[in-house]
Design a protein around this motif. Structure first.
Motif, mmCIF file in Angstrom:
data_model
loop_
_atom_site.group_PDB
_atom_site.id
_atom_site.type_symbol
_atom_site.label_atom_id
_atom_site.label_comp_id
_atom_site.label_asym_id
_atom_site.label_seq_id
_atom_site.Cartn_x
_atom_site.Cartn_y
_atom_site.Cartn_z
ATOM 1 N N ILE A 82 7.973 7.694 -0.387
ATOM 2 C CA ILE A 82 7.443 6.379 -0.779
ATOM 3 C C ILE A 82 6.216 6.011 0.050
ATOM 4 O O ILE A 82 5.220 5.520 -0.477
ATOM 5 N N ILE A 83 6.258 6.264 1.343
ATOM 6 C CA ILE A 83 5.177 5.789 2.227
ATOM 7 C C ILE A 83 3.952 6.701 2.185
ATOM 8 O O ILE A 83 2.825 6.217 2.307
ATOM 9 N N LEU A 84 4.116 8.000 1.967
ATOM 10 C CA LEU A 84 2.966 8.901 1.971
ATOM 11 C C LEU A 84 1.934 8.565 0.895
ATOM 12 O O LEU A 84 0.739 8.486 1.214
ATOM 13 N N PRO A 85 2.324 8.308 -0.345
ATOM 14 C CA PRO A 85 1.287 7.883 -1.312
ATOM 15 C C PRO A 85 0.667 6.539 -0.955
ATOM 16 O O PRO A 85 -0.489 6.276 -1.299
ATOM 17 N N MET A 86 1.416 5.683 -0.269
ATOM 18 C CA MET A 86 0.841 4.407 0.148
ATOM 19 C C MET A 86 -0.292 4.634 1.141
ATOM 20 O O MET A 86 -1.298 3.925 1.121
ATOM 21 N N ILE A 87 -0.137 5.626 1.996
ATOM 22 C CA ILE A 87 -1.184 5.914 2.981
ATOM 23 C C ILE A 87 -2.435 6.433 2.283
ATOM 24 O O ILE A 87 -3.564 6.055 2.624
ATOM 25 N N PHE A 88 -2.235 7.297 1.272
ATOM 26 C CA PHE A 88 -3.390 7.842 0.566
ATOM 27 C C PHE A 88 -4.105 6.787 -0.276
ATOM 28 O O PHE A 88 -5.298 6.903 -0.537
ATOM 29 N N SER A 89 -3.375 5.783 -0.717
ATOM 30 C CA SER A 89 -3.993 4.750 -1.546
ATOM 31 C C SER A 89 -4.479 3.563 -0.725
ATOM 32 O O SER A 89 -4.830 2.535 -1.289
ATOM 33 N N LEU A 90 -4.485 3.689 0.578
ATOM 34 C CA LEU A 90 -4.889 2.594 1.454
ATOM 35 C C LEU A 90 -6.375 2.286 1.286
ATOM 36 O O LEU A 90 -7.219 3.153 1.381
ATOM 37 N N LYS A 91 -6.633 1.027 1.011
ATOM 38 C CA LYS A 91 -8.015 0.556 0.907
ATOM 39 C C LYS A 91 -8.150 -0.651 1.829
ATOM 40 O O LYS A 91 -7.207 -1.376 2.085
ATOM 41 N N SER A 147 -9.513 -3.462 1.414
ATOM 42 C CA SER A 147 -9.318 -4.771 0.786
ATOM 43 C C SER A 147 -7.835 -5.108 0.612
ATOM 44 O O SER A 147 -7.482 -6.274 0.515
ATOM 45 N N MET A 148 -6.977 -4.111 0.583
ATOM 46 C CA MET A 148 -5.556 -4.336 0.367
ATOM 47 C C MET A 148 -4.747 -4.083 1.645
ATOM 48 O O MET A 148 -3.564 -3.780 1.575
ATOM 49 N N MET A 149 -5.368 -4.201 2.780
ATOM 50 C CA MET A 149 -4.717 -3.860 4.043
ATOM 51 C C MET A 149 -3.509 -4.739 4.324
ATOM 52 O O MET A 149 -2.475 -4.249 4.766
ATOM 53 N N LYS A 150 -3.599 -6.049 4.054
ATOM 54 C CA LYS A 150 -2.481 -6.955 4.317
ATOM 55 C C LYS A 150 -1.279 -6.617 3.445
ATOM 56 O O LYS A 150 -0.149 -6.547 3.923
ATOM 57 N N LEU A 151 -1.504 -6.403 2.163
ATOM 58 C CA LEU A 151 -0.423 -6.059 1.242
ATOM 59 C C LEU A 151 0.224 -4.732 1.625
ATOM 60 O O LEU A 151 1.443 -4.595 1.591
ATOM 61 N N TRP A 152 -0.600 -3.757 1.999
ATOM 62 C CA TRP A 152 -0.083 -2.452 2.410
ATOM 63 C C TRP A 152 0.771 -2.584 3.664
ATOM 64 O O TRP A 152 1.847 -1.993 3.755
ATOM 65 N N MET A 153 0.314 -3.337 4.634
ATOM 66 C CA MET A 153 1.067 -3.503 5.885
ATOM 67 C C MET A 153 2.392 -4.223 5.638
ATOM 68 O O MET A 153 3.428 -3.842 6.179
ATOM 69 N N ILE A 154 2.398 -5.244 4.808
ATOM 70 C CA ILE A 154 3.627 -5.992 4.527
ATOM 71 C C ILE A 154 4.638 -5.113 3.800
ATOM 72 O O ILE A 154 5.817 -5.075 4.166
#
Length: 117
Positions: free
Chosen positions: A73-82, A84-91
């Motif tokens: 679950i987390i690995l694709p989140m890292i690759f899609s990190l932008k 502009s969406m840093m807050k949403l990704w961190m939460i």
């Protein structure tokens, strides 16, 4: 006669004839009792049952699968990190990791991870 109907009839006849030929050819002449009896891992099914499976091995396997799914679950989140969406990704990643750690703490607190009691 329609051409598709003729093809369909031909396919049906070939299928039935092949099925009959296979069933006639594959008949065994001698039925062996040992070969036709089911077995699992070399244990005789008519003997005493095996020892019960340890629940600790099962729980460790489940924990392994849960943490593998966490990585999936987390690995694709890292690759899609932008940026502009840093807050949403961190939460979202924080919530996933905290949920998993709470489950691990609960199992540890209840003594499920102890090998001896």
């Amino acid at each position: 006669m329609n051409m598709t109907l003729m093809y369909l009839l031909m396919i049906f006849i070939i299928t039935i004839s092949l099925t009959l030929m296979i069933s006639i050819i594959s008949k065994k002449m001698i039925v062996d009792k040992q070969k036709s009896s089911p077995f699992e891992c070399g244990f005789n099914p008519m003997s005493n049952k095996r020892l019960p499976f340890s629940i600790h091995f099962f729980l460790i396997g489940v924990l392994f699968l849960i943490f593998d799914i966490e990585i999936i679950i987390i690995l694709p989140m890292i690759f899609s990190l932008k940026y502009s969406m840093m807050k949403l990704w961190m939460i979202s990643s924080y919530l996933i990791i905290m949920t998993l750690l709470a489950g691990l703490y609960n199992e540890w607190f209840q003594g499920m991870l102890k090998w001896t009691k």
